[in-house]
Write an enzyme that holds these catalytic residues in place. Sequence first.
Site, PDB file in Angstrom:
ATOM      1  N   ASN A   9      -0.891   2.553   8.142  1.00 40.56           N
ATOM      2  CA  ASN A   9      -1.289   2.334   6.744  1.00 40.56           C
ATOM      3  C   ASN A   9      -2.339   1.226   6.761  1.00 40.56           C
ATOM      4  OD1 ASN A   9      -1.548   1.833   4.033  1.00 40.56           O
ATOM      5  ND2 ASN A   9       0.440   0.817   3.813  1.00 40.56           N
ATOM      6  N   TRP A  10      -3.586   1.626   6.614  1.00 41.43           N
ATOM      7  CA  TRP A  10      -4.666   0.633   6.723  1.00 41.43           C
ATOM      8  C   TRP A  10      -4.739  -0.292   5.515  1.00 41.43           C
ATOM      9  CZ3 TRP A  10      -9.659   3.499   8.815  1.00 41.43           C
ATOM     10  CH2 TRP A  10      -9.392   3.978  10.107  1.00 41.43           C
ATOM     11  N   LYS A  11      -4.002   0.051   4.473  1.00 43.20           N
ATOM     12  CA  LYS A  11      -4.103  -0.706   3.209  1.00 43.20           C
ATOM     13  C   LYS A  11      -5.578  -0.837   2.814  1.00 43.20           C
ATOM     14  CE  LYS A  11       0.129  -3.096   4.286  1.00 43.20           C
ATOM     15  NZ  LYS A  11       1.038  -4.147   3.919  1.00 43.20           N
ATOM     16  N   HIS A  95       4.703   3.042  -2.287  1.00 40.84           N
ATOM     17  CA  HIS A  95       4.694   1.846  -1.425  1.00 40.84           C
ATOM     18  C   HIS A  95       5.105   0.638  -2.275  1.00 40.84           C
ATOM     19  CE1 HIS A  95       3.239  -1.385   1.145  1.00 40.84           C
ATOM     20  NE2 HIS A  95       3.244  -0.521   2.137  1.00 40.84           N
ATOM     21  N   GLU A  97       3.996  -2.230  -2.486  1.00 37.39           N
ATOM     22  CA  GLU A  97       2.890  -2.960  -3.115  1.00 37.39           C
ATOM     23  C   GLU A  97       2.481  -2.269  -4.411  1.00 37.39           C
ATOM     24  OE1 GLU A  97       0.376  -3.089   0.356  1.00 37.39           O
ATOM     25  OE2 GLU A  97       1.814  -4.453   1.294  1.00 37.39           O
ATOM     26  N   GLU A 167      11.266   0.691   3.948  1.00 39.42           N
ATOM     27  CA  GLU A 167      10.453  -0.503   4.164  1.00 39.42           C
ATOM     28  C   GLU A 167      11.054  -1.661   3.373  1.00 39.42           C
ATOM     29  OE1 GLU A 167       6.204   0.594   5.544  1.00 39.42           O
ATOM     30  OE2 GLU A 167       6.197   0.318   3.388  1.00 39.42           O
ATOM     31  N   GLY A 173       4.453  -7.163   6.152  1.00 40.83           N
ATOM     32  CA  GLY A 173       3.372  -8.125   6.309  1.00 40.83           C
ATOM     33  C   GLY A 173       3.846  -9.551   6.497  1.00 40.83           C
ATOM     34  N   SER A 212       6.522  -4.985   9.496  1.00 40.66           N
ATOM     35  CA  SER A 212       6.171  -5.824  10.643  1.00 40.66           C
ATOM     36  C   SER A 212       6.510  -5.183  11.986  1.00 40.66           C
ATOM     37  CB  SER A 212       6.815  -7.211  10.525  1.00 40.66           C
ATOM     38  OG  SER A 212       6.321  -7.879   9.368  1.00 40.66           O
ATOM     39  N   GLY A 233       1.629  -1.154   9.085  1.00 33.69           N
ATOM     40  CA  GLY A 233       0.500  -1.722   8.358  1.00 33.69           C
ATOM     41  C   GLY A 233      -0.430  -2.479   9.284  1.00 33.69           C
ATOM     42  N   GLY A 234      -0.288  -3.801   9.306  1.00 30.57           N
ATOM     43  CA  GLY A 234      -1.204  -4.674  10.038  1.00 30.57           C
ATOM     44  C   GLY A 234      -1.496  -4.224  11.465  1.00 30.57           C
TER      45      GLY A 234
END
Length: 251
Positions: A9-11, A95, A97, A167, A173, A212, A233-234
């Site tokens: 997930n590149w956000k 998600h 966010e 999640e 993150g 994470s 993600g990251g």
Amino acid sequence: MRQKLVVGNWKMHGNAADNRQLLQSLVAGYPSVGDVSVAVCVPFPYLAQVQSLLAATPVAWGAQNLSEHAQGAYTGEVSAAMLGDFGCRYVIVGHSERRALYGETDRLVAAKFVAAKAAGLVPILCVGETLAQRESGDTARVVAGQLDAVLDLAGVAAFAGAVVAYEPVWAIGTGRTASPVQAQEVHAAIRVRIADRDAWVAAGMQLLYGGSVKAQNAGEIFAQADIDGGLVGGASLVADEFLAICQAANR
Ligand code: PEP
């Protein structure tokens, strides 16, 4: 035996030049991954680029959000059919966010899930509790509620071929990961909740863990009985790290 799946997930990261490099490295390293499905979910403006760079490869792609509507006067929104036009296989729905920052309710998330399925996309439904909810012993109730909202609107049959990602919000993150035991406990509860409506659908469903995930912790998490891979993600923005996570899913 369920196929393992790792989704990046590149956000809201990326630019055309960096994306190209990252995708080329991913494709070059893909043979090292083995028998694992891999996908990246990217911001809307990069779907055409991703489609052109990944179309002839085994790496799939998708988006991070979609409209609950099929078409109409919804300025700024993107429909499921539009994502299909760009070859998307997956779309992330709900998600944390989007729930926390853009006011997406369980009901809206459920409507988006239905819209994705109607267009032939694979929704990746995200569920998970906040730290306060976990600390007050509310994890099971919160996750069950998020799941039930979608099950009630879409019906359990719509979960065949869909993906659910657990999640925990406190792990996204933050560098803080759920322990393999904590993650497995919630994944098992998700599978049981779906099995209560349809055991066959539940047994075949891919349940991902997100929060994470790194190369260093992925193996232990993905080895759990009800964890079929990860939503990352990251760490998905660094080709070698992401590839190492995908490799960890192959054990
Ligand atoms: C995510 O964006 O869904 C996520 C899990 O992020 P991270 O891996 O950076 O925690």
